[in-house]
Design a protein around this motif. Structure first.
Motif, PDB file in Angstrom:
ATOM      1  N   PHE A 147       0.759  -1.163   0.064  1.00 53.04           N
ATOM      2  CA  PHE A 147      -0.205   0.090   0.086  1.00 53.04           C
ATOM      3  C   PHE A 147       0.914   1.327  -0.085  1.00 53.04           C
ATOM      4  O   PHE A 147       0.561   2.055  -0.878  1.00 53.04           O
ATOM      5  CB  PHE A 147      -0.774  -0.168   1.043  1.00 53.04           C
ATOM      6  N   ALA A 148       1.777   1.138   0.969  1.00 51.29           N
ATOM      7  CA  ALA A 148       2.659   2.596   0.967  1.00 51.29           C
ATOM      8  C   ALA A 148       3.652   2.509  -0.168  1.00 51.29           C
ATOM      9  O   ALA A 148       3.793   3.866  -0.685  1.00 51.29           O
ATOM     10  CB  ALA A 148       3.715   2.566   2.325  1.00 51.29           C
ATOM     11  N   HIS A 149       4.071   1.356  -0.715  1.00 51.99           N
ATOM     12  CA  HIS A 149       5.092   1.543  -1.917  1.00 51.99           C
ATOM     13  C   HIS A 149       4.123   1.893  -2.971  1.00 51.99           C
ATOM     14  O   HIS A 149       4.759   2.904  -4.089  1.00 51.99           O
ATOM     15  CB  HIS A 149       5.593  -0.029  -2.201  1.00 51.99           C
ATOM     16  N   TYR A 150       2.938   1.603  -3.232  1.00 52.50           N
ATOM     17  CA  TYR A 150       2.167   2.032  -4.450  1.00 52.50           C
ATOM     18  C   TYR A 150       2.228   3.393  -4.489  1.00 52.50           C
ATOM     19  O   TYR A 150       2.075   4.257  -5.241  1.00 52.50           O
ATOM     20  CB  TYR A 150       0.732   1.461  -4.599  1.00 52.50           C
ATOM     21  N   GLN A 151       1.850   4.094  -3.160  1.00 51.17           N
ATOM     22  CA  GLN A 151       1.645   5.668  -3.150  1.00 51.17           C
ATOM     23  C   GLN A 151       2.924   6.263  -3.438  1.00 51.17           C
ATOM     24  O   GLN A 151       2.887   7.340  -3.985  1.00 51.17           O
ATOM     25  CB  GLN A 151       1.288   5.964  -1.640  1.00 51.17           C
ATOM     26  N   LEU A 152       4.076   5.763  -3.030  1.00 49.71           N
ATOM     27  CA  LEU A 152       5.253   6.286  -3.268  1.00 49.71           C
ATOM     28  C   LEU A 152       5.578   6.284  -4.757  1.00 49.71           C
ATOM     29  O   LEU A 152       6.131   7.279  -5.470  1.00 49.71           O
ATOM     30  CB  LEU A 152       6.425   5.665  -2.480  1.00 49.71           C
ATOM     31  N   THR A 153       5.195   5.128  -5.598  1.00 46.43           N
ATOM     32  CA  THR A 153       5.582   5.041  -6.811  1.00 46.43           C
ATOM     33  C   THR A 153       4.652   5.932  -7.454  1.00 46.43           C
ATOM     34  O   THR A 153       5.161   6.715  -8.784  1.00 46.43           O
ATOM     35  CB  THR A 153       5.231   3.457  -7.286  1.00 46.43           C
ATOM     36  N   GLN A 154       3.431   6.125  -7.252  1.00 47.84           N
ATOM     37  CA  GLN A 154       2.462   6.915  -7.881  1.00 47.84           C
ATOM     38  C   GLN A 154       2.990   8.450  -7.775  1.00 47.84           C
ATOM     39  O   GLN A 154       2.945   9.191  -8.574  1.00 47.84           O
ATOM     40  CB  GLN A 154       1.211   6.866  -7.554  1.00 47.84           C
ATOM     41  N   LYS A 155       3.466   8.631  -6.634  1.00 47.05           N
ATOM     42  CA  LYS A 155       4.214  10.172  -6.513  1.00 47.05           C
ATOM     43  C   LYS A 155       5.374  10.566  -7.283  1.00 47.05           C
ATOM     44  O   LYS A 155       5.395  11.631  -8.069  1.00 47.05           O
ATOM     45  CB  LYS A 155       4.598  10.452  -4.976  1.00 47.05           C
ATOM     46  N   MET A 156       6.209   9.477  -7.461  1.00 46.04           N
ATOM     47  CA  MET A 156       7.484   9.592  -8.216  1.00 46.04           C
ATOM     48  C   MET A 156       7.137   9.598  -9.828  1.00 46.04           C
ATOM     49  O   MET A 156       7.789  10.363 -10.683  1.00 46.04           O
ATOM     50  CB  MET A 156       8.240   8.418  -8.121  1.00 46.04           C
ATOM     51  N   THR A 157       5.816   8.761 -10.080  1.00 41.25           N
ATOM     52  CA  THR A 157       5.577   8.615 -11.554  1.00 41.25           C
ATOM     53  C   THR A 157       4.666  10.025 -12.020  1.00 41.25           C
ATOM     54  O   THR A 157       4.749  10.618 -13.256  1.00 41.25           O
ATOM     55  CB  THR A 157       4.693   7.404 -11.785  1.00 41.25           C
ATOM     56  N   THR A 158       3.686  10.139 -11.323  1.00 44.84           N
ATOM     57  CA  THR A 158       2.720  11.328 -11.594  1.00 44.84           C
ATOM     58  C   THR A 158       3.125  12.690 -11.119  1.00 44.84           C
ATOM     59  O   THR A 158       2.461  13.602 -11.323  1.00 44.84           O
ATOM     60  CB  THR A 158       1.236  10.813 -11.411  1.00 44.84           C
ATOM     61  N   GLY A 159       3.523  12.656  -9.925  1.00 44.76           N
ATOM     62  CA  GLY A 159       3.834  13.867  -9.006  1.00 44.76           C
ATOM     63  C   GLY A 159       2.907  14.043  -7.995  1.00 44.76           C
ATOM     64  O   GLY A 159       2.689  14.981  -7.426  1.00 44.76           O
ATOM     65  N   HIS A 160       1.745  13.231  -7.945  1.00 46.74           N
ATOM     66  CA  HIS A 160       0.668  13.238  -6.948  1.00 46.74           C
ATOM     67  C   HIS A 160       0.676  11.801  -6.353  1.00 46.74           C
ATOM     68  O   HIS A 160       0.475  10.994  -6.944  1.00 46.74           O
ATOM     69  CB  HIS A 160      -0.587  13.511  -7.744  1.00 46.74           C
ATOM     70  N   GLU A 161       0.514  12.150  -4.954  1.00 43.77           N
ATOM     71  CA  GLU A 161       0.521  10.665  -4.129  1.00 43.77           C
ATOM     72  C   GLU A 161      -1.264  10.663  -3.884  1.00 43.77           C
ATOM     73  O   GLU A 161      -1.851  11.670  -3.411  1.00 43.77           O
ATOM     74  CB  GLU A 161       1.157  10.985  -2.976  1.00 43.77           C
ATOM     75  N   PRO A 162      -1.677   9.562  -4.171  1.00 48.17           N
ATOM     76  CA  PRO A 162      -3.087   9.219  -3.869  1.00 48.17           C
ATOM     77  C   PRO A 162      -3.274   9.057  -2.317  1.00 48.17           C
ATOM     78  O   PRO A 162      -2.323   8.514  -1.804  1.00 48.17           O
ATOM     79  CB  PRO A 162      -3.384   8.070  -4.536  1.00 48.17           C
ATOM     80  N   THR A 163      -4.339   9.580  -1.794  1.00 45.48           N
ATOM     81  CA  THR A 163      -4.660   9.252  -0.210  1.00 45.48           C
ATOM     82  C   THR A 163      -5.000   8.108  -0.134  1.00 45.48           C
ATOM     83  O   THR A 163      -5.321   7.316  -1.159  1.00 45.48           O
ATOM     84  CB  THR A 163      -5.886  10.201  -0.051  1.00 45.48           C
TER      85      THR A 163
END
Length: 244
Positions: A114-130
């Protein structure tokens, strides 16, 4: 006295007169039976004509091929009726968009992914999902690919691992889906909080109930496990630790 002046003789007190003969004749004619009328004989129906004999087949005549009876083909598996599960979501009105705090229990592996997905999304798209967005995406993923049955089967094997001593091929005791096979609390569980809206939480509970999941946490843990990508390999460090 001459014969011309002689009084006529009487018969039974009646004069011997020719008028009586006429009366008797008229009375007998009055009581005669009416003539019998006979119907003309009905002619017999004409006999059916004999069917003409079939003409002899010529040498160039082509005999029709016999018609084969139609054989019913077995229905394909795609024609099997699909079971439609009705999900009843209560009407919440305006309060359906209000967000509130919710906490579920997930496995340690799901919590790390769960935490790794949020970090990957932030690095890829610039937005970390809640956290709420990640849970929402997981539920939509399960619904889109119709993974409810597989999630429930995985949950059953995870809660009740079958050992050799538990073999019951005849189904003598049956299965108890809500019962655990090990005593004590599950040490692998971790808390995961998120803030869903009232409608989102109502939909999650309706899906969990419609597809016979024991509770909300078991349903969301399975949905997150199916949606989240696996953790990346640590490379040589993990392989070295494994060999040690």
């Amino acid at each position: 006295m001459t014969e011309s002046t002689r009084t006529p003789r009487k018969r039974g007190g009646l004069p011997d007169d020719d008028g009586l003969k006429a009366f008797a004749s008229a009375a007998s004619n009055a009581f005669q039976a009416p003539p019998v009328r006979r119907r003309a004989p009905t002619p017999d129906p004409p006999a059916p004509e004999a069917a003409p004999a079939p003409a002899p087949a010529s040498a160039n005549a082509v005999e029709p091929e016999p018609v084969q009876p139609a054989v019913a083909k077995p229905a394909s598996r795609s024609a099997e009726p699909t079971v439609v599960v009705e999900v009843q979501v209560p009407q919440l009105g305006e309060r359906g968009q209000e967000a509130g705090q919710c906490t579920i229990m997930v496995s340690s592996d799901v919590r790390k992914r769960f935490a790794h997905y949020q970090l990957t999304q932030k690095m890829t798209t610039g937005h970390e999902p809640t956290n709420a967005v990640v849970v929402r995406r997981a539920v939509l993923h399960v619904k889109k690919h119709d993974l409810f049955d597989s999630l429930r089967e995985n949950l059953r094997h995870r809660r009740q691992p079958v050992q050799e001593e538990d073999s019951d091929p005849d189904g003598l005791f049956g299965e108890v889906p809500a019962r655990r096979t090990a005593r004590g609390s599950v040490k692998d569980s971790r808390q995961q909080s998120f803030r869903p809206s009232s409608r989102e939480l109502a939909v999650i509970d309706a899906l969990a109930s419609a597809y016979a999941f024991p509770n909300r946490s078991d349903f969301l843990n399975g949905a997150l496990d199916a949606f989240l990508p696996p953790l990346p390999d640590d490379g040589p460090r993990r392989r070295a630790s494994g060999q040690a």
